[in-house]
Write an enzyme that holds these catalytic residues in place. Structure first.
Site, PDB file in Angstrom:
ATOM      1  N   ASP A 154       0.961  -1.544   0.061  1.00  0.00           N
ATOM      2  CA  ASP A 154       0.149   0.109   0.068  1.00  0.00           C
ATOM      3  C   ASP A 154       0.952   1.248   0.047  1.00  0.00           C
ATOM      4  O   ASP A 154       0.325   2.302   0.501  1.00  0.00           O
ATOM      5  CB  ASP A 154      -0.869  -0.019   1.412  1.00  0.00           C
ATOM      6  N   LYS A 199       2.795   3.305  -5.777  1.00  0.00           N
ATOM      7  CA  LYS A 199       2.364   2.425  -6.681  1.00  0.00           C
ATOM      8  C   LYS A 199       3.391   2.100  -7.529  1.00  0.00           C
ATOM      9  O   LYS A 199       3.284   0.848  -8.032  1.00  0.00           O
ATOM     10  CB  LYS A 199       1.134   2.884  -7.388  1.00  0.00           C
TER      11      LYS A 199
END
Ligand SMILES: Cn1ncc2cc([C@H](O)c3cccc(CNC(=O)c4cc(-c5ccc(F)cc5)cc(O)c4O)c3)ccc21
Ligand SMILES: [Mg+2]
Length: 214
Positions: A141, A144
């Protein structure tokens, strides 16, 4: 002086959650971010999918890449068996300061080790410095464009075993196209997409669960 969004999230936890009650911490953050101001927590809708994967894997060792305010850290740790450990990596010191207080409010310090630094630097040190063999579950998380290189790095460092589960947030929004292409086309992963929505919105997003086949 002006407070930051992470500081306001911590305030919402301290005002609305019960010390030592992780689920009340999760609920307090979701209510604040849904009703007052959006923040990039995995959120309640994708959080239920996260819960089901954590419960299914029942991991003894978890790695989280990207702590932010500790929402998913607390959400995952609240479901772990007694001696399980979660290591979470955060490079932003301001986020780390807040996350440590959120984790403490939830009473989960014994299960969670927050390490400050960048994933690319820390992953190669996992075995020697943190006494890790392999991870049963990895929650991605963070930035990206780091999902793919860090997955390759975890493989190279021998941190994944046959059956290790990678669960990636935001594979649609903001999106992780190179990572998605890789795990979906590689013969060494069995991937599954869980369609959902971007936290606190109606925008499509989802989680990709990928099992390392060894
Ligand atoms: C290298 N390394 N090692 C450790 C480490 C830790 C961090 C930080 O925790 C950090 C800081 C800033 C951003 C992120 C990634 N998260 C996101 O960017 C995101 C965006 C959105 C969204 C979606 C729609 C929008 F309109 C705006 C934002 C929704 C989401 O759920 C997200 O997770 C993570 C960074 C690099 C790190
Ligand atoms: Mg996210």
């Amino acid at each position: 002086t002006q407070s930051t969004r992470p500081q306001r999230i911590l305030g919402a936890v301290q005002q609305n959650a019960t010390r030592g009650d992780p689920r009340s911490v999760v609920r307090a953050i979701d209510q604040y971010c849904r009703n007052q101001e959006w923040a990039m927590n995995v959120g309640d809708e994708k959080g239920c999918i996260l819960d089901s994967v954590v419960s299914e894997v029942n991991p003894a060792t978890v790695l989280e890449l990207g702590t932010y305010c500790g929402y998913s850290t607390v959400r995952i740790a609240s479901l772990l068996p007694p001696h399980a450990k979660l290591i979470t990596l955060e490079f932003n010191p301001e986020f780390a300061v807040i996350a440590r207080q959120v984790i403490a409010w939830a009473g989960l310090e014994d299960k969670i080790q927050l390490v400050e630094g960048a994933s690319g630097d820390l992953i190669p040190k996992m075995k020697e410095q943190f006494g890790v063999e392999t991870f049963d579950l990895v929650f991605l998380d963070h930035w990206k464009d780091r999902y793919l290189p860090d997955t390759k790095l975890m493989e190279e460092c021998g941190l994944l075993r046959k059956g290790s589960v990678l669960l990636a947030d935001n594979v649609i929004c903001p999106g992780t196209p190179d990572y998605l292409e890789f795990v979906r086309s590689s013969p060494r992963y069995e991937s599954q997409y869980f369609k959902s929505h971007l936290e606190y919105t109606k925008v499509e997003d989802g989680l990709e669960k990928s099992v390392f086949l060894g």
